[in-house]
Design a protein around this motif. Structure first.
Motif, PDB file in Angstrom:
ATOM      1  N   SER A   8      44.800   1.849 -27.714  1.00  0.00           N
ATOM      2  CA  SER A   8      43.930   2.682 -26.905  1.00  0.00           C
ATOM      3  C   SER A   8      42.519   2.127 -26.903  1.00  0.00           C
ATOM      4  O   SER A   8      42.067   1.563 -27.896  1.00  0.00           O
ATOM      5  CB  SER A   8      43.922   4.106 -27.472  1.00  0.00           C
ATOM      6  N   VAL A   9      41.837   2.292 -25.801  1.00  0.00           N
ATOM      7  CA  VAL A   9      40.432   1.900 -25.729  1.00  0.00           C
ATOM      8  C   VAL A   9      39.527   3.094 -26.021  1.00  0.00           C
ATOM      9  O   VAL A   9      38.315   2.949 -26.061  1.00  0.00           O
ATOM     10  CB  VAL A   9      40.081   1.283 -24.358  1.00  0.00           C
ATOM     11  N   ILE A  10      40.130   4.253 -26.216  1.00  0.00           N
ATOM     12  CA  ILE A  10      39.384   5.462 -26.532  1.00  0.00           C
ATOM     13  C   ILE A  10      40.263   6.344 -27.414  1.00  0.00           C
ATOM     14  O   ILE A  10      41.486   6.322 -27.296  1.00  0.00           O
ATOM     15  CB  ILE A  10      38.956   6.204 -25.238  1.00  0.00           C
ATOM     16  N   SER A  11      39.647   7.096 -28.283  1.00  0.00           N
ATOM     17  CA  SER A  11      40.415   8.014 -29.129  1.00  0.00           C
ATOM     18  C   SER A  11      40.936   9.173 -28.287  1.00  0.00           C
ATOM     19  O   SER A  11      40.363   9.499 -27.228  1.00  0.00           O
ATOM     20  CB  SER A  11      39.525   8.562 -30.244  1.00  0.00           C
ATOM     21  N   PRO A  12      42.013   9.807 -28.741  1.00  0.00           N
ATOM     22  CA  PRO A  12      42.494  10.982 -28.007  1.00  0.00           C
ATOM     23  C   PRO A  12      41.410  12.060 -27.878  1.00  0.00           C
ATOM     24  O   PRO A  12      41.302  12.712 -26.839  1.00  0.00           O
ATOM     25  CB  PRO A  12      43.670  11.475 -28.849  1.00  0.00           C
ATOM     26  N   GLU A  13      40.583  12.202 -28.911  1.00  0.00           N
ATOM     27  CA  GLU A  13      39.511  13.193 -28.852  1.00  0.00           C
ATOM     28  C   GLU A  13      38.476  12.831 -27.774  1.00  0.00           C
ATOM     29  O   GLU A  13      38.019  13.693 -27.025  1.00  0.00           O
ATOM     30  CB  GLU A  13      38.812  13.307 -30.223  1.00  0.00           C
ATOM     31  N   GLY A  14      38.142  11.543 -27.711  1.00  0.00           N
ATOM     32  CA  GLY A  14      37.194  11.082 -26.693  1.00  0.00           C
ATOM     33  C   GLY A  14      37.743  11.258 -25.293  1.00  0.00           C
ATOM     34  O   GLY A  14      37.021  11.672 -24.373  1.00  0.00           O
ATOM     35  N   CYS A  15      39.010  10.948 -25.126  1.00  0.00           N
ATOM     36  CA  CYS A  15      39.664  11.117 -23.826  1.00  0.00           C
ATOM     37  C   CYS A  15      39.658  12.590 -23.426  1.00  0.00           C
ATOM     38  O   CYS A  15      39.331  12.935 -22.289  1.00  0.00           O
ATOM     39  CB  CYS A  15      41.089  10.579 -23.896  1.00  0.00           C
ATOM     40  N   ALA A  16      40.019  13.471 -24.368  1.00  0.00           N
ATOM     41  CA  ALA A  16      40.046  14.909 -24.085  1.00  0.00           C
ATOM     42  C   ALA A  16      38.652  15.420 -23.739  1.00  0.00           C
ATOM     43  O   ALA A  16      38.495  16.260 -22.850  1.00  0.00           O
ATOM     44  CB  ALA A  16      40.598  15.667 -25.285  1.00  0.00           C
ATOM     45  N   LEU A  17      37.658  14.898 -24.412  1.00  0.00           N
ATOM     46  CA  LEU A  17      36.287  15.317 -24.136  1.00  0.00           C
ATOM     47  C   LEU A  17      35.872  14.928 -22.718  1.00  0.00           C
ATOM     48  O   LEU A  17      35.225  15.706 -22.012  1.00  0.00           O
ATOM     49  CB  LEU A  17      35.344  14.682 -25.157  1.00  0.00           C
ATOM     50  N   ILE A  18      36.294  13.738 -22.278  1.00  0.00           N
ATOM     51  CA  ILE A  18      35.972  13.295 -20.920  1.00  0.00           C
ATOM     52  C   ILE A  18      36.758  14.090 -19.877  1.00  0.00           C
ATOM     53  O   ILE A  18      36.210  14.570 -18.890  1.00  0.00           O
ATOM     54  CB  ILE A  18      36.240  11.784 -20.755  1.00  0.00           C
ATOM     55  N   LEU A  19      38.067  14.226 -20.099  1.00  0.00           N
ATOM     56  CA  LEU A  19      38.916  14.880 -19.098  1.00  0.00           C
ATOM     57  C   LEU A  19      38.740  16.393 -19.032  1.00  0.00           C
ATOM     58  O   LEU A  19      38.713  16.982 -17.946  1.00  0.00           O
ATOM     59  CB  LEU A  19      40.385  14.548 -19.354  1.00  0.00           C
TER      60      LEU A  19
END
Length: 102
Positions: A8-19
């Motif tokens: 991954s290029v982003i953590s699941p937490e980072g992805c969730a924060l963006i989405l």
């Protein structure tokens, strides 16, 4: 890629924060982008899955290193049969095809 690793290029937490503007949605994000080895292989992001020793790579570093070495040597032996121009062409084609699903 080792069988229990994630890519991954982003953590699941980072992805969730963006989405969803909510880091607590990390499990939902991880399920959506499927960062595991099998999905990475299916998408063509990786060339193969390296097995891990029983209990995982973290439980047996030496065993994991041996399995990784075997996989790398096998891959390098295969690549050694291609010329430089052919290798470059194959690499370009692989990376240009990532993310193309039509």
């Amino acid at each position: 890629m080792q069988e229990n690793a994630i890519y991954s290029v982003i953590s699941p937490e980072g992805c969730a924060l963006i989405l969803w503007r909510d880091a607590t949605q990390a499990k939902k994000a991880a399920a959506a982008f499927k960062p595991d080895a099998q999905h990475s292989l299916d998408l063509g992001v990786i060339d193969g899955i390296v097995p891990e020793p029983p209990g995982g790579a973290h439980a047996d570093w030496d065993g994991a290193a041996r399995l990784l070495k075997e996989a790398l040597v096998d891959s390098l032996d295969q690549l050694d049969s291609y010329g430089g121009e052919d290798l470059a062409r194959r690499r370009r084609a692989k990376f240009r095809g990532m993310g193309v699903f039509a």
